[in-house]
Design a protein around this motif. Structure first.
Motif, mmCIF file in Angstrom:
data_model
loop_
_atom_site.group_PDB
_atom_site.id
_atom_site.type_symbol
_atom_site.label_atom_id
_atom_site.label_comp_id
_atom_site.label_asym_id
_atom_site.label_seq_id
_atom_site.Cartn_x
_atom_site.Cartn_y
_atom_site.Cartn_z
ATOM 1 N N VAL A 24 55.232 -34.599 -3.959
ATOM 2 C CA VAL A 24 56.535 -34.840 -3.352
ATOM 3 C C VAL A 24 56.477 -36.169 -2.610
ATOM 4 N N GLU A 25 57.648 -36.719 -2.316
ATOM 5 C CA GLU A 25 57.684 -37.943 -1.527
ATOM 6 C C GLU A 25 57.172 -37.647 -0.123
ATOM 7 N N THR A 26 56.485 -38.621 0.438
ATOM 8 C CA THR A 26 55.956 -38.496 1.783
ATOM 9 C C THR A 26 56.006 -39.871 2.460
ATOM 10 N N VAL A 27 55.659 -39.913 3.733
ATOM 11 C CA VAL A 27 55.737 -41.142 4.521
ATOM 12 C C VAL A 27 54.417 -41.367 5.243
ATOM 13 N N TYR A 28 54.002 -42.626 5.337
ATOM 14 C CA TYR A 28 52.883 -43.019 6.192
ATOM 15 C C TYR A 28 53.133 -44.429 6.691
ATOM 16 N N VAL A 29 52.379 -44.838 7.697
ATOM 17 C CA VAL A 29 52.556 -46.152 8.310
ATOM 18 C C VAL A 29 51.227 -46.889 8.334
ATOM 19 N N LEU A 30 51.277 -48.162 7.957
ATOM 20 C CA LEU A 30 50.141 -49.063 8.135
ATOM 21 C C LEU A 30 50.497 -49.982 9.299
ATOM 22 N N ALA A 31 49.519 -50.287 10.137
ATOM 23 C CA ALA A 31 49.752 -51.164 11.282
ATOM 24 C C ALA A 31 48.552 -52.077 11.469
ATOM 25 N N GLY A 32 48.753 -53.122 12.244
ATOM 26 C CA GLY A 32 47.657 -54.038 12.504
ATOM 27 C C GLY A 32 47.898 -54.875 13.735
ATOM 28 N N ASN A 33 46.836 -55.429 14.276
ATOM 29 C CA ASN A 33 46.930 -56.263 15.471
ATOM 30 C C ASN A 33 47.196 -57.722 15.152
ATOM 31 N N SER A 34 47.307 -58.053 13.850
ATOM 32 C CA SER A 34 47.727 -59.393 13.465
ATOM 33 C C SER A 34 49.027 -59.247 12.679
ATOM 34 N N TYR A 35 49.747 -60.344 12.528
ATOM 35 C CA TYR A 35 51.022 -60.300 11.816
ATOM 36 C C TYR A 35 50.847 -60.213 10.305
ATOM 37 N N THR A 36 49.613 -60.285 9.829
ATOM 38 C CA THR A 36 49.425 -60.390 8.388
ATOM 39 C C THR A 36 48.599 -59.298 7.726
ATOM 40 N N MET A 37 47.756 -58.574 8.461
ATOM 41 C CA MET A 37 46.878 -57.614 7.781
ATOM 42 C C MET A 37 46.855 -56.257 8.479
ATOM 43 N N PRO A 38 47.132 -55.195 7.705
ATOM 44 C CA PRO A 38 47.032 -53.857 8.288
ATOM 45 C C PRO A 38 45.567 -53.446 8.442
ATOM 46 N N THR A 39 45.280 -52.763 9.532
ATOM 47 C CA THR A 39 43.938 -52.238 9.771
ATOM 48 C C THR A 39 43.961 -50.744 10.074
ATOM 49 N N ASP A 40 45.126 -50.242 10.477
ATOM 50 C CA ASP A 40 45.257 -48.841 10.872
ATOM 51 C C ASP A 40 46.204 -48.114 9.923
ATOM 52 N N LEU A 41 45.877 -46.875 9.632
ATOM 53 C CA LEU A 41 46.709 -46.047 8.778
ATOM 54 C C LEU A 41 47.062 -44.780 9.550
ATOM 55 N N PHE A 42 48.348 -44.491 9.633
ATOM 56 C CA PHE A 42 48.805 -43.322 10.377
ATOM 57 C C PHE A 42 49.356 -42.279 9.428
ATOM 58 N N ARG A 43 48.726 -41.122 9.462
ATOM 59 C CA ARG A 43 49.147 -39.982 8.651
ATOM 60 C C ARG A 43 50.389 -39.375 9.272
ATOM 61 N N LEU A 44 51.380 -39.190 8.465
ATOM 62 C CA LEU A 44 52.606 -38.540 8.928
ATOM 63 C C LEU A 44 52.959 -37.420 7.958
ATOM 64 N N ASP A 45 51.957 -36.574 7.700
ATOM 65 C CA ASP A 45 52.146 -35.503 6.729
ATOM 66 C C ASP A 45 52.379 -34.135 7.362
ATOM 67 N N ASN A 46 52.580 -34.101 8.651
ATOM 68 C CA ASN A 46 52.869 -32.847 9.341
ATOM 69 C C ASN A 46 54.249 -32.350 8.893
ATOM 70 N N PRO A 47 54.369 -31.105 8.424
ATOM 71 C CA PRO A 47 55.668 -30.596 7.954
ATOM 72 C C PRO A 47 56.778 -30.679 9.002
ATOM 73 N N SER A 48 56.424 -30.731 10.279
ATOM 74 C CA SER A 48 57.469 -30.824 11.306
ATOM 75 C C SER A 48 58.159 -32.190 11.313
ATOM 76 N N TYR A 49 57.637 -33.154 10.561
ATOM 77 C CA TYR A 49 58.258 -34.479 10.472
ATOM 78 C C TYR A 49 59.294 -34.573 9.351
ATOM 79 N N TYR A 50 59.457 -33.508 8.553
ATOM 80 C CA TYR A 50 60.309 -33.574 7.382
ATOM 81 C C TYR A 50 61.383 -32.491 7.391
ATOM 82 N N LYS A 51 62.591 -32.920 7.088
ATOM 83 C CA LYS A 51 63.667 -31.968 6.860
ATOM 84 C C LYS A 51 63.545 -31.424 5.442
ATOM 85 N N SER A 52 63.247 -32.330 4.490
ATOM 86 C CA SER A 52 63.013 -31.912 3.109
ATOM 87 C C SER A 52 62.174 -32.972 2.411
ATOM 88 N N ALA A 53 61.424 -32.534 1.422
ATOM 89 C CA ALA A 53 60.622 -33.445 0.612
ATOM 90 C C ALA A 53 60.538 -32.883 -0.797
#
Length: 179
Positions: A24-53
């Motif tokens: 199913v479709e899901t969501v996650y976020v990549l982030a970083g301390n520079s404007y150009t390269m992600p270094t962190d990955l945030f899992r957002l797979d908790n069912p409480s974050y979704y109305k439907s998938a």
């Protein structure tokens, strides 16, 4: 830029698949301390974050997701780069009308959660589909950049990450970095 790192690409691959048996479709976020390269990955797979998938759409609680990511930064410090990805299982990296319609609100939600808009924000689509043949270990997890996307072959799926501006307009150039 995406790091040419097997470990990083495996983590992104795992987030795209979301550990689910039903794709199913899901969501996650990549982030970083520079404007150009992600270094962190945030899992957002908790069912409480979704109305439907489903395989074709995801309706998420964007504010709840943004607040979760912001809470993981100490002292309210915002990253310099945020990329919100959602997946298109078996699909393409082309944004849907629904993607375009919700895009501005998604970026605003992250700005509210961090209390600033002083970060580079991108939208991303992570498409994956069966690749049919089993690639050799040397063929796996080696990213290739093309225009606004990065692709690689995992054990079972071919993955492609496409980058866009905040409103799913203006494709953004993707680069693979040796760093």
């Amino acid at each position: 830029m995406f790091p040419d790192s097997r470990d990083f690409m495996q983590k992104v691959e795992a987030r795209g698949l979301n550990g689910a048996h039903n794709r199913v479709e899901t969501v996650y976020v990549l982030a970083g301390n520079s404007y150009t390269m992600p270094t962190d990955l945030f899992r957002l797979d908790n069912p409480s974050y979704y109305k439907s998938a489903t395989r074709r759409s995801v309706v998420s609680y964007g504010r709840k997701m943004a607040n979760k990511v912001a809470a993981l930064y100490p002292d309210g410090k915002a990253p310099k780069l945020l990329v919100r990805f959602h997946t298109h299982p078996g699909g393409s990296t082309r944004p849907s009308d629904a993607d375009r319609q919700s895009a501005a609100q998604i970026r605003d939600t992250f700005a509210e959660a961090f209390g600033t808009s002083d970060f580079e924000f991108f939208q991303g689509i992570h498409a994956y589909k069966d690749h049919g043949s089993n690639p050799s270990p040397s063929e796996r997890h080696s990213p290739t950049a093309r225009s606004n996307s990065v692709s690689w072959r995992g054990e079972q799926y071919r993955h492609e990450l496409a980058l866009f501006g905040p409103k799913f307009q203006n494709p953004r150039k993707a680069v693979v970095s040796d760093d």
